[in-house]
Design an enzyme around this catalytic site. Sequence first.
Site, PDB file in Angstrom:
ATOM      1  N   ARG A 251      15.409 -17.025  67.682  1.00  7.95           N
ATOM      2  CA  ARG A 251      15.737 -18.433  67.448  1.00  7.95           C
ATOM      3  C   ARG A 251      14.503 -19.298  67.166  1.00  7.95           C
ATOM      4  NH1 ARG A 251      17.172 -21.894  72.731  1.00  7.95           N
ATOM      5  NH2 ARG A 251      15.576 -21.148  74.169  1.00  7.95           N
TER       6      ARG A 251
ATOM      7  N   ARG B 203      17.471 -28.098  69.975  1.00 15.63           N
ATOM      8  CA  ARG B 203      18.549 -28.346  70.935  1.00 15.63           C
ATOM      9  C   ARG B 203      19.788 -28.779  70.166  1.00 15.63           C
ATOM     10  NH1 ARG B 203      19.874 -26.608  75.619  1.00 15.63           N
ATOM     11  NH2 ARG B 203      17.819 -27.144  76.476  1.00 15.63           N
TER      12      ARG B 203
ATOM     13  N   ASP C  94      29.434 -23.227  83.129  1.00 16.75           N
ATOM     14  CA  ASP C  94      28.702 -22.119  82.520  1.00 16.75           C
ATOM     15  C   ASP C  94      29.451 -20.843  82.854  1.00 16.75           C
ATOM     16  OD1 ASP C  94      26.921 -20.370  81.402  1.00 16.75           O
ATOM     17  OD2 ASP C  94      25.165 -21.087  82.501  1.00 16.75           O
TER      18      ASP C  94
ATOM     19  N   HIS D 142      25.039 -19.395  69.853  1.00 22.03           N
ATOM     20  CA  HIS D 142      25.095 -20.425  70.907  1.00 22.03           C
ATOM     21  C   HIS D 142      25.612 -21.735  70.282  1.00 22.03           C
ATOM     22  CE1 HIS D 142      24.043 -22.724  74.407  1.00 22.03           C
ATOM     23  NE2 HIS D 142      23.212 -21.823  74.910  1.00 22.03           N
TER      24      HIS D 142
ATOM     25  N   GLU E  73      30.592 -20.059  72.621  1.00 25.02           N
ATOM     26  CA  GLU E  73      29.657 -19.100  72.051  1.00 25.02           C
ATOM     27  C   GLU E  73      30.263 -17.704  71.973  1.00 25.02           C
ATOM     28  OE1 GLU E  73      26.122 -19.381  74.506  1.00 25.02           O
ATOM     29  OE2 GLU E  73      26.795 -21.358  75.172  1.00 25.02           O
TER      30      GLU E  73
END
Length: 297
Positions: free
Chosen positions: A96, A71, A211, A166, A269
Amino acid sequence: MKGVEARTALPSSVRTGTGPGGLTRLVVDGPDASAEVVLQGAHVTSWVPVGEDPVIWMSARSAYAPGVPLRGGVPVCFPWFGPHRVAGAPLHGFARTADWELRGAEERGGDVVLTLGLSDSEASRASAWPHRFDARLTITVGRRLVLALEVTNPGGEAITFTEAFHTYLAVADVRSATIGGLESSAYVDRLVSPDRHAPDGRPLTITGETDRIYVQPGTITVDDPAGLRVLQIGSGGAADAVVWNPWVAKSAAMGDFGDDEWIGMLCVEAGNVSAPVRLAPGESHTLTTAVEVSALV
């Protein structure tokens, strides 16, 4: 250590070791900046230019364990972004959490350049994306942090994918930050609907959970007055820029995110999310992002 066999000898500015959770990492101590990269996910977890505070944010609650996404940092989302339509497929793709190999490291003036690689395997072909590919990630650590993900299709059929860096940026207080460079970009508010909104015509401020996918962005700036600095984020080969902050309720609902950590981070991002990349056999595509920091004037 798995994945650390470089094709060339490592320069004195790069060393390998075991980090939290037993994960293999690369530690870079260059003339202009330091950095850390976890080989699981080719995940940049730290970048600190000389004389600056950390620019990349990591959650204090991030789990460091094999097969578990970190994270914070700079996750590499590939070969899809977000959830997959196939039940059980990992969020943001398998890259990832995959073990990348170190293909090389060298010094170029004040920069230290790492090259990591990931190719299709029995495990990836058994996933929700059963295609041949070769991915090469170049990480340049210096006064700028530059990431370039080159994906090549070595197979005999076309492949299609989405992707993103990200990037979690460290800010002193996201509530006072101003994001510029998106004023002329149409966007999709993923919290509302898939419909595209007309450009706002003004800088973006974060006043709640955010978002958004902005289409065809240029260079983006994050003015962080509480931190007395400006972060600049450039991109190449990217159709979109995603801006994300979980705010209060979502932060509290995530087990790997501190309740108040949303104040100190902002994701900006670079990626290809709204328009997937299609590669014919033998073709390649490169996605880049570059981050730099300067004093707020």
